[in-house]
Design an enzyme around this catalytic site. Structure first.
Site, short mmCIF file in Angstrom:
data_model
loop_
_atom_site.label_atom_id
_atom_site.label_comp_id
_atom_site.label_asym_id
_atom_site.label_seq_id
_atom_site.Cartn_x
_atom_site.Cartn_y
_atom_site.Cartn_z
N LYS A 1 1.00 -1.16 -0.02
CA LYS A 1 0.01 -0.12 0.04
C LYS A 1 0.97 1.22 0.09
O LYS A 1 1.52 1.57 0.92
CB LYS A 1 -0.76 0.05 1.22
CG LYS A 1 -1.96 1.11 1.07
CD LYS A 1 -2.65 1.68 2.43
CE LYS A 1 -1.86 2.95 3.04
NZ LYS A 1 -1.83 4.17 2.28
N GLU B 1 9.76 0.77 10.63
CA GLU B 1 10.91 1.74 10.55
C GLU B 1 10.21 3.13 10.67
O GLU B 1 9.53 3.52 9.66
CB GLU B 1 11.42 1.69 8.86
CG GLU B 1 12.01 0.39 8.68
CD GLU B 1 13.16 0.17 9.13
OE1 GLU B 1 14.03 0.95 9.24
OE2 GLU B 1 13.37 -1.22 9.66
N CYS C 1 14.12 10.74 6.94
CA CYS C 1 14.17 10.11 8.61
C CYS C 1 15.52 10.21 9.11
O CYS C 1 15.50 10.40 10.21
CB CYS C 1 13.64 8.60 8.32
SG CYS C 1 14.48 7.39 7.58
N GLU D 1 10.07 15.84 15.40
CA GLU D 1 10.71 15.82 14.14
C GLU D 1 10.25 17.03 13.21
O GLU D 1 8.87 17.23 13.39
CB GLU D 1 10.20 14.49 13.43
CG GLU D 1 10.93 13.77 12.33
CD GLU D 1 10.47 12.49 11.58
OE1 GLU D 1 9.22 12.52 11.75
OE2 GLU D 1 11.29 11.62 11.10
P1 NAD Z 1 2.72 8.29 8.05
O1 NAD Z 1 2.79 7.54 9.20
O2 NAD Z 1 1.74 9.49 8.12
O3 NAD Z 1 2.04 7.32 6.47
C1 NAD Z 1 2.82 6.13 6.34
C2 NAD Z 1 1.92 5.24 5.70
O4 NAD Z 1 1.10 4.79 6.76
C3 NAD Z 1 0.87 5.75 4.63
O5 NAD Z 1 0.85 4.83 3.60
C4 NAD Z 1 -0.31 6.00 5.39
O6 NAD Z 1 -1.50 6.01 4.47
C5 NAD Z 1 -0.40 4.75 6.24
N1 NAD Z 1 -1.22 4.99 7.46
C6 NAD Z 1 -1.80 6.14 8.09
N2 NAD Z 1 -2.49 5.58 8.93
C7 NAD Z 1 -2.64 4.20 8.99
C8 NAD Z 1 -3.25 3.44 9.74
N3 NAD Z 1 -4.34 3.76 10.80
N4 NAD Z 1 -3.20 1.81 9.57
C9 NAD Z 1 -2.23 1.63 8.47
N5 NAD Z 1 -1.99 2.50 7.68
C10 NAD Z 1 -1.93 3.83 8.08
O7 NAD Z 1 4.02 8.82 7.34
P2 NAD Z 1 4.39 9.56 6.13
O8 NAD Z 1 4.12 11.11 6.62
O9 NAD Z 1 3.87 9.04 5.08
O10 NAD Z 1 5.99 9.59 6.34
C11 NAD Z 1 6.64 10.31 7.10
C12 NAD Z 1 7.46 9.63 8.33
O11 NAD Z 1 8.08 8.21 7.81
C13 NAD Z 1 8.40 10.44 9.00
O12 NAD Z 1 8.21 10.39 10.34
C14 NAD Z 1 9.71 9.67 8.73
O13 NAD Z 1 10.74 9.81 9.72
C15 NAD Z 1 9.43 8.16 8.50
N6 NAD Z 1 10.31 7.66 7.82
C16 NAD Z 1 10.94 6.51 8.32
C17 NAD Z 1 11.98 6.05 7.61
C18 NAD Z 1 13.06 4.77 8.32
O14 NAD Z 1 13.56 4.06 7.40
N7 NAD Z 1 12.87 4.65 9.48
C19 NAD Z 1 11.86 6.05 6.30
C20 NAD Z 1 11.05 7.19 5.52
C21 NAD Z 1 10.22 7.75 6.36
#
Ligand code: NAD
Length: 478
Positions: free
Chosen positions: A174, A249, A283, A382
């Protein structure tokens, strides 16, 4: 003007429509790019059922045969770099060079994980009994749900699907609702490979609808999630009902420690690069600086000059920009609010500090804040934007203590010419990764994993590969 594309889910080797749709916009121009499925529970269940049906047959093939599909996909990516990079830039906003790097790195990653096809190993363990052999096999988990963020949307497909598939799992991906187009383009290339139907599936949609349907399903054996801490926590709660294995992650708040004995040219260059790449939405990149008092003024002055010189704008209209827009209005407003609050708490604005009005798009000026203190939100939460808060420290012990004083523990960096300081930092920093005298980027053969709230488990390399397997120990008495 080009017409918006309508994308369809990829389920069981077929592209199919959904009842509801979401719209995807270009963050630099706010132009409508596409309509994509807002997949409901039935779509998700169909994708999971297809993945389940395909899994045993897929796992029965030799790993090296499964790996050939990944190698062939890597070749297809390399044949389409410019086109794919454009799709990524259009919906995500990163500059073209970085989008091209993302596509090429993804191809290399597929090849790298495919090479594990001949290297996956079990163990033979010494027995307590005279006529017994003990074998530890590594087996696939079954069906993986891969849930992606928007910041490196294309690479993250491969970071999940490549280790999953080479170890014999099938997967339902997804993508983020902000950046699904590149994932459907990826699926089109997969489709041309004649991979067995159901091995790789894509369902798009919002987190609340599609994401939660995936994580609540008892038909998922592992949730591999990359995203924010808040969503990771919700996913954990949902997975608890079925005791589904998790790989999380999550976010970071990477500290960069700059010592008096650092090469300041190198430190300024690396930290600045780390803060403007992908508009600060990474991240693992420097989110807070602890600079030793002796070089603090010079560091801040040089950093402000370097940040100020950053060229930013719409990457497709101005190919020479170094930084594009932030992902959306909410992201932009959050960054602007954090900078305002920091100033209210006493931080000194050295440069930037406001939204850049370029007529359209979500642009924020590269910003340096000095005089920050540990208790300020800007040093703890963040930012995910091109804003660098700087705090002065007296020595390395203080810097290490402040760096560790964080709910995040993904990456960290230290700049020093002293081997003693470098080793002291490596011993003292409680993080998944530390970079010494270089920018914050991991290697595919390393292991990208955070401690504290930055996640559970990790990705890449041998350790990341084995996250997609479970052990099966056999006691054979003959
Ligand atoms: P997010 O948590 O808002 O969304 C990530 C994904 O989760 C999306 O596909 C979203 O639709 C889905 N999602 C949201 N609510 C959900 C639920 N209740 N159940 C299941 N899925 C759900 O994150 P974002 O804004 O897309 O990404 C930014 C974040 O990702 C930052 O905090 C960044 O640090 C982190 N990140 C971490 C890494 C790593 O390797 N640790 C890498 C890239 C990004």
């Amino acid at each position: 003007m080009t017409q918006p594309t309508t994308y369809q889910n990829y389920i069981n080797g077929t592209f199919e429509s959904a009842r509801e749709h979401l719209e995807v916009y270009n963050p630099a121009t706010q132009a409508l790019l596409s309509r994509v499925p807002e997949s409901g529970a039935e779509d998700v269940e169909r994708a999971l059922a297809a993945a389940r049906a395909a899994q045993k047959g897929w796992a029965a093939r030799p790993a090296v045969e499964r790996a050939t599909f990944l190698h062939r996909l890597a070749d297809k990516l390399r044949d389409n770099v410019a086109r794919l990079a454009r799709v990524i830039t259009e919906e995500q906003g990163k500059v073209t060079g970085l989008a091209e790097t993302e596509v090429n790195f993804t191809a290399d990653y597929l090849d790298y994980m495919a090479e594990w096809g001949r290297r996956i190993e079990g163990e033979i363990i010494e027995s307590d009994r005279p006529d017994e052999s003990i074998f530890l096999f590594r087996k696939p988990l079954g069906v993986v749900a891969g849930i992606l963020p928007w910041n490196f949307p294309f690479f993250l497909i491969a970071r999940k699907m490549a280790p999953a598939l080479v170890t014999g799992n099938t997967i339902v991906i997804k993508p983020s609702e902000e950046t699904p187009n590149n994932c459907f383009e990826f699926a089109r290339l997969v489709d041309a490979l004649e991979l067995p139907p159901g091995v790789f599936n894509v369902v798009s949609g919002s987190g609340a609808t599609t994401g939660s349907a995936l994580t609540a399903s008892p038909d998922v054996d592992m949730i591999s999630f990359t995203g924010s801490v808040a969503t990771g926590s919700r996913i954990m709660a949902s997975a608890a009902n079925n005791i589904t294995k998790l790989n999380l992650e999550l976010g970071g708040k990477a500290p960069a420690i700059v010592m008096d004995d650092a090469d300041l040219d190198l430190a300024v260059n690396a930290i600045r690069g780390s803060r403007i790449i992908n508009s600060g939405q990474v991240c693992n990149c420097a989110e807070r600086v602890y600079v030793q008092r002796g070089v603090a003024d010079e560091f801040v002055a040089r950093m402000a000059k370097a940040m100020d010189a950053t060229r930013y704008g719409d990457p497709l209209a101005q190919p020479d920009v170094e930084m594009g827009p932030l992902i959306n209005r909410a992201g932009l407003d959050k960054v602007a609010r954090m900078v305002e609050v920091a100033q209210g708490e006493g931080a000194e604005l050295i440069t930037g500090g406001r939204i850049a009005d370029l007529g359209s798009g979500f642009h924020y000026r590269p910003t340096v804040l000095a005089g920050c203190r540990q208790e300020m939100a800007i040093m703890r939460q963040e930012i995910f934007g091109p804003v660098l808060p700087v705090q002065i420290v007296d020595d390395l012990d203080e810097a290490i203590a402040l760096a560790n004083d964080s709910e995040y523990g993904l990456t960290s960096s230290v700049y020093t010419r002293s081997l003693k300081h470098a080793m002291q930092a490596c011993r003292g920093l409680d993080f998944g990764e530390t970079y010494v005298n270089r920018e914050n980027f991991e290697a595919m053969q390393g292991f990208h994993a955070g401690v504290r709230r930055s996640g559970i488990g990790g990705a890449d390399g041998k350790h990341g590969l084995y996250e997609y397997t479970h052990s099966h120990v056999v006691y054979l008495e003959t």
